[in-house]
Write a protein that holds these residues in place. Structure first.
Motif, PDB file in Angstrom:
ATOM      1  N   THR A 117      43.688  89.403  85.581  1.00  0.00           N
ATOM      2  CA  THR A 117      42.897  88.267  86.038  1.00  0.00           C
ATOM      3  C   THR A 117      41.741  87.990  85.076  1.00  0.00           C
ATOM      4  N   ALA A 118      41.090  89.025  84.574  1.00  0.00           N
ATOM      5  CA  ALA A 118      39.994  88.825  83.626  1.00  0.00           C
ATOM      6  C   ALA A 118      40.487  88.197  82.335  1.00  0.00           C
ATOM      7  N   LEU A 119      41.709  88.540  81.922  1.00  0.00           N
ATOM      8  CA  LEU A 119      42.274  87.953  80.707  1.00  0.00           C
ATOM      9  C   LEU A 119      42.706  86.497  80.907  1.00  0.00           C
ATOM     10  N   ALA A 120      42.662  86.013  82.149  1.00  0.00           N
ATOM     11  CA  ALA A 120      42.987  84.614  82.402  1.00  0.00           C
ATOM     12  C   ALA A 120      41.950  83.691  81.776  1.00  0.00           C
ATOM     13  N   SER A 121      40.738  84.185  81.609  1.00  0.00           N
ATOM     14  CA  SER A 121      39.688  83.405  80.959  1.00  0.00           C
ATOM     15  C   SER A 121      39.772  83.601  79.453  1.00  0.00           C
ATOM     16  N   THR A 122      39.727  82.518  78.714  1.00  0.00           N
ATOM     17  CA  THR A 122      39.773  82.614  77.251  1.00  0.00           C
ATOM     18  C   THR A 122      38.465  83.151  76.690  1.00  0.00           C
ATOM     19  N   ARG A 123      37.419  83.208  77.518  1.00  0.00           N
ATOM     20  CA  ARG A 123      36.118  83.703  77.068  1.00  0.00           C
ATOM     21  C   ARG A 123      36.029  85.224  77.084  1.00  0.00           C
ATOM     22  N   ASN A 124      36.891  85.887  77.824  1.00  0.00           N
ATOM     23  CA  ASN A 124      36.844  87.344  77.925  1.00  0.00           C
ATOM     24  C   ASN A 124      37.612  87.992  76.784  1.00  0.00           C
ATOM     25  N   THR A 125      37.054  89.068  76.257  1.00  0.00           N
ATOM     26  CA  THR A 125      37.764  89.865  75.255  1.00  0.00           C
ATOM     27  C   THR A 125      38.547  90.959  75.975  1.00  0.00           C
ATOM     28  N   LEU A 126      39.408  91.623  75.258  1.00  0.00           N
ATOM     29  CA  LEU A 126      40.177  92.718  75.842  1.00  0.00           C
ATOM     30  C   LEU A 126      39.243  93.849  76.265  1.00  0.00           C
TER      31      LEU A 126
END
Length: 165
Positions: A117-126
């Motif tokens: 779910t966090a990776l659904a945002s393009t602003r979040n890094t791995l």
């Protein structure tokens, strides 16, 4: 000279906001009404009607806020592209949680689903997504396993000898 606003002409967006707010309010009233058929209990010992009533109240307040926001004039926003990445990844996370919750256990399934779910945002890094997921998994373990004594295993049978109940 102050700019005058004509309140007689509402934008389509404003009418939609008012309509959606009223729909939220109607759903909240219906669920709140139904929740009164169950024992409420208290905050320390909740009955089966407590959470539905609390959610109905929250939805009702949200509905009123959205309807009131629709009465305020605002500029029309230009529609952007559909966030398919976010929609797909959130749906995948929900399916994984439902399908593999018992076999993976609470901590691994919360970690995996929150990572997706966090990776659904393009602003979040791995790295940032993994940190969010680890913190959320620990928080869920503290609240649901230690605090509420939930029956879902901490680490499930999919991990064989490493499973922890």
């Amino acid at each position: 000279m102050p700019e005058s606003t004509d309140t007689a002409q509402a934008t389509p967006r404003a009418r939609q906001d008012v309509a959606v707010g009223l729909i939220f309010l109607a759903i909240a009233i219906a669920f709140g009404w139904e929740a009164t058929n169950y024992e409420m209990g208290r905050a320390i010992r909740m009955g089966p009607g407590f959470i539905p009533m609390a959610l109905a109240v929250i939805l009702g307040v949200l509905g009123i806020a959205v309807a009131l926001a629709g009465t305020v004039q605002h500029a029309e926003a230009e529609a952007g592209p559909v966030a398919w990445r976010g929609i797909v990844l959130v749906c995948v996370a929900l399916v994984i949680f439902g399908a593999y919750g018992k076999s993976l256990g609470l901590v691994p399934v919360v970690f995996v689903c929150s990572l997706i779910t966090a990776l659904a945002s393009t602003r979040n890094t791995l790295f940032g997504s993994a940190a969010i997921s680890a913190a959320l998994a620990v928080l869920c373990w503290l609240v649901f396993k230690l605090g509420l004594g939930m029956s879902l295993p901490t680490v499930g049978p999919a991990f064989g000898p490493f499973q922890i109940y």
